[in-house]
Design an enzyme around this catalytic site. Sequence first.
Site, PDB file in Angstrom:
ATOM      1  N   CYS A 191       1.419  -2.428  15.916  1.00 20.09           N
ATOM      2  CA  CYS A 191       1.399  -2.131  14.472  1.00 20.09           C
ATOM      3  C   CYS A 191       0.732  -3.259  13.696  1.00 20.09           C
ATOM      4  O   CYS A 191       1.112  -4.424  13.842  1.00 20.09           O
ATOM      5  CB  CYS A 191       2.825  -1.924  13.973  1.00 20.09           C
ATOM      6  N   CYS A 239      -1.248   5.708  10.265  1.00 18.65           N
ATOM      7  CA  CYS A 239      -0.022   5.026  10.710  1.00 18.65           C
ATOM      8  C   CYS A 239      -0.364   3.696  11.338  1.00 18.65           C
ATOM      9  O   CYS A 239      -1.184   3.630  12.241  1.00 18.65           O
ATOM     10  CB  CYS A 239       0.680   5.807  11.806  1.00 18.65           C
ATOM     11  N   CYS A 266       3.352   8.609   1.648  1.00 14.18           N
ATOM     12  CA  CYS A 266       3.882   7.630   2.592  1.00 14.18           C
ATOM     13  C   CYS A 266       4.165   6.350   1.796  1.00 14.18           C
ATOM     14  O   CYS A 266       3.257   5.715   1.262  1.00 14.18           O
ATOM     15  CB  CYS A 266       2.826   7.407   3.678  1.00 14.18           C
ATOM     16  N   CYS A 284       6.448  -7.058   7.197  1.00 13.65           N
ATOM     17  CA  CYS A 284       7.587  -6.581   8.004  1.00 13.65           C
ATOM     18  C   CYS A 284       8.048  -7.736   8.881  1.00 13.65           C
ATOM     19  O   CYS A 284       7.236  -8.512   9.362  1.00 13.65           O
ATOM     20  CB  CYS A 284       7.141  -5.405   8.883  1.00 13.65           C
ATOM     21  N   SER A 320      11.365   5.554  15.636  1.00 17.17           N
ATOM     22  CA  SER A 320      10.178   5.119  16.369  1.00 17.17           C
ATOM     23  C   SER A 320      10.600   4.721  17.773  1.00 17.17           C
ATOM     24  O   SER A 320      10.916   3.564  18.027  1.00 17.17           O
ATOM     25  CB  SER A 320       9.537   3.930  15.636  1.00 17.17           C
ATOM     26  N   CYS A 338       6.294  -5.201  15.925  1.00 14.43           N
ATOM     27  CA  CYS A 338       5.922  -4.219  16.943  1.00 14.43           C
ATOM     28  C   CYS A 338       4.466  -4.489  17.317  1.00 14.43           C
ATOM     29  O   CYS A 338       3.620  -4.675  16.434  1.00 14.43           O
ATOM     30  CB  CYS A 338       6.110  -2.807  16.401  1.00 14.43           C
ATOM     31  N   GLU A 392       0.813  -1.211   0.000  1.00 18.12           N
ATOM     32  CA  GLU A 392       0.000   0.000   0.000  1.00 18.12           C
ATOM     33  C   GLU A 392       0.844   1.258   0.000  1.00 18.12           C
ATOM     34  O   GLU A 392       1.966   1.269   0.487  1.00 18.12           O
ATOM     35  CB  GLU A 392      -0.903   0.005   1.245  1.00 18.12           C
ATOM     36  N   GLY A 414       6.708  -1.900   6.251  1.00 19.13           N
ATOM     37  CA  GLY A 414       8.070  -2.414   6.268  1.00 19.13           C
ATOM     38  C   GLY A 414       9.072  -1.551   7.006  1.00 19.13           C
ATOM     39  O   GLY A 414       8.804  -0.416   7.375  1.00 19.13           O
TER      40      GLY A 414
HETATM   41  N1  SAH Z   1       9.053   0.482  10.094  1.00 19.34           N
HETATM   42  C1  SAH Z   1       9.294   1.853  10.244  1.00 19.34           C
HETATM   43  C2  SAH Z   1       8.444   2.720   9.357  1.00 19.34           C
HETATM   44  C3  SAH Z   1       6.986   2.343   9.192  1.00 19.34           C
HETATM   45  S1  SAH Z   1       5.909   2.576  10.526  1.00 19.34           S
HETATM   46  C4  SAH Z   1       9.144   2.248  11.698  1.00 19.34           C
HETATM   47  O1  SAH Z   1       8.661   1.451  12.472  1.00 19.34           O
HETATM   48  O2  SAH Z   1       9.543   3.354  12.031  1.00 19.34           O
HETATM   49  C5  SAH Z   1       5.577   4.321  10.563  1.00 19.34           C
HETATM   50  C6  SAH Z   1       5.239   4.848  11.962  1.00 19.34           C
HETATM   51  O3  SAH Z   1       3.914   4.451  12.364  1.00 19.34           O
HETATM   52  C7  SAH Z   1       6.162   4.323  13.046  1.00 19.34           C
HETATM   53  O4  SAH Z   1       6.549   5.330  13.926  1.00 19.34           O
HETATM   54  C8  SAH Z   1       5.291   3.320  13.734  1.00 19.34           C
HETATM   55  O5  SAH Z   1       5.769   3.044  15.006  1.00 19.34           O
HETATM   56  C9  SAH Z   1       3.956   4.013  13.702  1.00 19.34           C
HETATM   57  N2  SAH Z   1       2.835   3.108  13.997  1.00 19.34           N
HETATM   58  C10 SAH Z   1       2.771   1.794  13.754  1.00 19.34           C
HETATM   59  N3  SAH Z   1       1.565   1.299  14.167  1.00 19.34           N
HETATM   60  C11 SAH Z   1       0.864   2.337  14.662  1.00 19.34           C
HETATM   61  C12 SAH Z   1      -0.447   2.471  15.191  1.00 19.34           C
HETATM   62  N4  SAH Z   1      -1.279   1.441  15.272  1.00 19.34           N
HETATM   63  N5  SAH Z   1      -0.857   3.698  15.586  1.00 19.34           N
HETATM   64  C13 SAH Z   1      -0.037   4.764  15.464  1.00 19.34           C
HETATM   65  N6  SAH Z   1       1.220   4.697  14.935  1.00 19.34           N
HETATM   66  C14 SAH Z   1       1.666   3.498  14.549  1.00 19.34           C
HETATM   67 FE1  SF4 Z   2       7.503  -3.004  11.112  1.00 17.11          FE
HETATM   68 FE2  SF4 Z   2       7.531  -0.343  11.638  1.00 17.11          FE
HETATM   69 FE3  SF4 Z   2       5.296  -1.813  12.018  1.00 17.11          FE
HETATM   70 FE4  SF4 Z   2       7.389  -2.126  13.637  1.00 17.11          FE
HETATM   71  S1  SF4 Z   2       6.144  -0.259  13.395  1.00 17.11           S
HETATM   72  S2  SF4 Z   2       6.162  -3.794  12.715  1.00 17.11           S
HETATM   73  S3  SF4 Z   2       9.092  -1.886  12.225  1.00 17.11           S
HETATM   74  S4  SF4 Z   2       6.310  -1.430  10.061  1.00 17.11           S
END
Ligand code: SAH
Ligand code: SF4
Length: 451
Positions: free
Chosen positions: A179, A424, A165, A172, A302, A176, A152, A248
């Site tokens: 996420c 996000c 974005c 990934c 992050s 996390c 996406e 990712g």
């Molecule tokens: N993998 C990289 C970039 C993609 S995630 C990373 O983790 O930084 C982009 C951002 O969205 C990151 O800061 C991630 O922590 C945040 N994110 C992921 N899941 C989320 C959620 N459910 N609510 C708010 N932010 C989230």
């Molecule tokens: Fe992957 Fe970023 Fe999501 Fe963590 S927050 S699972 S590194 S996409």
Amino acid sequence: MQRSCRFAAAHHQFIVHLCHGAQLTLYRPLMTDTALMPIPGQIDPVPVARDITPREDGRVDLIGLPKLRIAELFAQAGLDPKQAKLRAKQVFHWLYHRGVTSFDAMTDIAKTMRPWLSERFVIGRPDVVEAQHSTDGTRKWLLRTADGHDFEMVFIPDADRGTLCVSSQVGCTLNCRFCHTGTMRLVRNLTPGEIVGQVMLARDALGEWPKGRMDFAEAEGADADEEETAEYTADGRLLTNIVMMGMGEPLYNFDNVRDALKLVMDGDGLALSKRRITLSTSGVVPMMERCGEEIGVNLAVSLHAVNKEIRDEIVPLNRKYGIEQLLEACAAYPRASNARRITFEYVMLKDRNDSDADARELVRLIKHYKLPAKVNLIPFNPWPGAPYECSTPERVRRFSEIVFEGGISAPVRTPRGRDIDAACGQLKTAAEKKTRAELDRLAEEKQAALG
Ligand code: SAH
Ligand code: SF4
């Protein structure tokens, strides 16, 4: 290994129910073998996708290749080196600066030369499976690679900017806990062409390729009358910024992300300034210096928690590269300064990381490591089955105030595109939403149907 192969096969062949009720038929032949080769490791086994198998028709996709490589390919296909270099320069400009999708549109290349090119090369774009529009103007595209993997990209328009974005991987490897993408398994890394292709698709969709005359003094056989008359204008674009914050972990696909961003930043290419590009990492410490040296874009980290216990829980990579190591790498990030601050992303999770003490510790850590930093507070975006809730608005406000009082900018990011699951952490392709059992059942049914 076997599980991921079975998964990939199942993923290619079945009807997918998108979250919005639509159905997609994903039955297409597997053209490539992108089975994963896991490299064992405790926290982050980094599966390396096999190379993409060449196209069945033998042609080479030029998108994602630097000018020099295009020249080499032209020379290998029979052009003399000087011709190859000139043609590569012209073709590169048409591809990345003008966004054409057919060799026929390259009007300063001799008419006889154009079929020579199209017999040997293609100009690829990821396929658009679905495009969605949020009520707040955010747009999300479900895209598909030539070998059938879905990912996406999201466009977020604001008053003074438009941010794309971009995804770096399908899925990934890092899980996390907050996420949604993290609940997918990694299918494969995206190639440079698939990464830069997202930016090109966005320009297609927004109608933002410059029109008008191109001048190549050495060009021969050009059809001047075919050239459009409008003058080139680069002003007033909608797409002004890029964030590597889609699906990712970009630093686990470093080479491809670097090569793609070089094309995005190339003055003869998409010509976007590195100051307008931000790469977000969950903390892949060993790659951070190279990111600064070799790509040179803004860094977002992050962070999400200020002590080991909570960060270990929500960002499991923390067990491998802890907070101290991460913040030291931030302090050493090449060219970070007050003018180019590092952004710390902090997702607000109710009763997990949102206390006054957490906010004060965040300020202390940033000051202790003397980091030129700002903090982005991200209200947690929920998804079905998520083990967390978002902090209350009052809590988010108080947290932000404490960090501000500590002298560090800490705006609260307004969630965008939540109604189309584009915010996000909500990105997860529909194809991956099926459970293992469902995929296995569908695979068996398909097998039975094929006799
Ligand atoms: N993998 C990289 C970039 C993609 S995630 C990373 O983790 O930084 C982009 C951002 O969205 C990151 O800061 C991630 O922590 C945040 N994110 C992921 N899941 C989320 C959620 N459910 N609510 C708010 N932010 C989230
Ligand atoms: Fe992957 Fe970023 Fe999501 Fe963590 S927050 S699972 S590194 S996409």
